[in-house]
Design a protein around this motif. Structure first.
Motif, mmCIF file in Angstrom:
data_model
loop_
_atom_site.group_PDB
_atom_site.id
_atom_site.type_symbol
_atom_site.label_atom_id
_atom_site.label_comp_id
_atom_site.label_asym_id
_atom_site.label_seq_id
_atom_site.Cartn_x
_atom_site.Cartn_y
_atom_site.Cartn_z
ATOM 1 N N THR A 175 86.855 6.857 22.267
ATOM 2 C CA THR A 175 87.553 5.810 23.013
ATOM 3 C C THR A 175 88.556 6.435 23.975
ATOM 4 O O THR A 175 88.635 6.051 25.156
ATOM 5 C CB THR A 175 88.268 4.838 22.058
ATOM 6 O OG1 THR A 175 87.305 4.291 21.155
ATOM 7 C CG2 THR A 175 88.949 3.714 22.807
ATOM 8 N N ALA B 124 86.830 8.074 26.849
ATOM 9 C CA ALA B 124 86.360 7.073 27.818
ATOM 10 C C ALA B 124 87.520 6.479 28.619
ATOM 11 O O ALA B 124 87.294 5.677 29.528
ATOM 12 C CB ALA B 124 85.594 5.967 27.097
ATOM 13 N N THR C 87 80.324 5.761 22.509
ATOM 14 C CA THR C 87 80.319 5.686 23.974
ATOM 15 C C THR C 87 79.349 4.608 24.449
ATOM 16 O O THR C 87 79.655 3.856 25.381
ATOM 17 C CB THR C 87 79.963 7.059 24.586
ATOM 18 O OG1 THR C 87 80.929 8.019 24.118
ATOM 19 C CG2 THR C 87 79.973 7.026 26.100
ATOM 20 N N LYS D 124 80.456 1.352 26.514
ATOM 21 C CA LYS D 124 79.836 1.036 27.809
ATOM 22 C C LYS D 124 79.465 -0.446 27.855
ATOM 23 O O LYS D 124 79.699 -1.128 28.855
ATOM 24 C CB LYS D 124 78.599 1.909 28.027
ATOM 25 C CG LYS D 124 77.923 1.705 29.357
ATOM 26 C CD LYS D 124 76.717 2.627 29.509
ATOM 27 C CE LYS D 124 75.997 2.353 30.808
ATOM 28 N NZ LYS D 124 74.774 3.149 30.923
#
Length: 186
Positions: free
Chosen positions: A73, A76, A136, A140
C-alpha cells in the motif's frame, strides 16, 4: 456537489469559523515565541465500522501478510485507509492466509490472500499467491472505484471483489484498523 461532500464542506467551514471566533481573541494575545503551530489541515476521521465486528488472533504468517499488505500500500503511494480496506478484505477472503488451491472446498479457482481468480484476469496462480502482487492488483481495482476513500469499507471492497457476500467485509473493519495503526510505522 453531492450531499455528503456538501455537508462535509459546510461542517469544516463551520468548525473553522467557530475556531476563529473562540480562538481569535486568545491567539491575538499569545506570545509568538511560545506559540505552537496550529494543525495545517482538518483531518476527517475514517467512517465508523458498520455492524457487529469479528476478530481473530493472528499467527506469525498472518502478521507477515499484514505487513506485506501495508508495504504494498505504501509502495503504491496510497493512504492508511487503503491498507485498512485491503486488510479487512483479506481477513474476510482468507483470514490473512495465502491460500493455494483448496480442491472441492475452493471457490472455483480462487487463490491467495484476496481469493483472486486467474480465470477472472487477476493474474497467474504464481502472481496471485504473491502477497505484494495480489495486494497491488487489489489496490489497482480500488483506485478505480470513485470515492472509495469516503465510502463504507464494505462497499469499496465489494466493488473490487464482487463477492456473493457483499456485506461480509464490514465485520473486519475494526481489526483491520487496529492492525494498520499497529504496523503502519513499524
Amino acid at each position: 456537489m453531492n450531499t455528503i461532500m456538501r455537508k462535509s464542506v459546510l461542517s469544516v467551514a463551520g468548525l473553522a469559523f467557530a475556531g476563529g471566533v473562540f480562538a481569535g481573541p486568545v491567539a491575538a494575545h499569545a506570545n509568538p515565541v511560545d506559540a505552537k503551530p496550529a494543525a495545517a489541515a482538518v483531518q476527517t476521521a475514517a467512517p465508523k465500522p458498520q455492524g457487529a465486528q469479528s476478530h481473530i488472533d493472528l499467527n506469525d504468517e498472518q502478521t507477515a501478510n499484514v505487513k506485506a499488505i501495508i508495504a504494498a500500500t505504501k509502495k503504491a503511494g496510497l493512504p492508511e485507509r487503503a491498507a485498512v480496506i485491503s486488510i479487512a478484505t483479506s481477513l474476510q477472503e482468507s483470514k490473512l492466509e495465502n491460500l493455494g488451491h483448496l480442491g472441492d472446498r475452493n471457490d472455483h479457482d480462487s487463490l491467495g490472500l484476496f481469493q483472486q481468480r486467474p480465470s477472472s484476469g487477476w493474474g497467474t496462480p504464481e502472481q496471485i499467491t504473491d502477497p505484494e502482487y495480489s495486494t497491488t492488483a487489489f489496490l489497482k481495482g480500488l483506485k478505480q472505484v470513485d470515492g472509495w476513500q469516503d465510502m463504507p469499507l464494505t462497499d469499496a471492497a465489494q466493488t473490487v471483489q464482487v463477492s456473493a457476500y457483499p456485506d461480509a467485509y464490514a465485520q473486519w473493519e475494526q481489526q483491520a484498523t487496529d492492525l494498520v495503526t499497529q504496523h503502519w510505522n513499524s
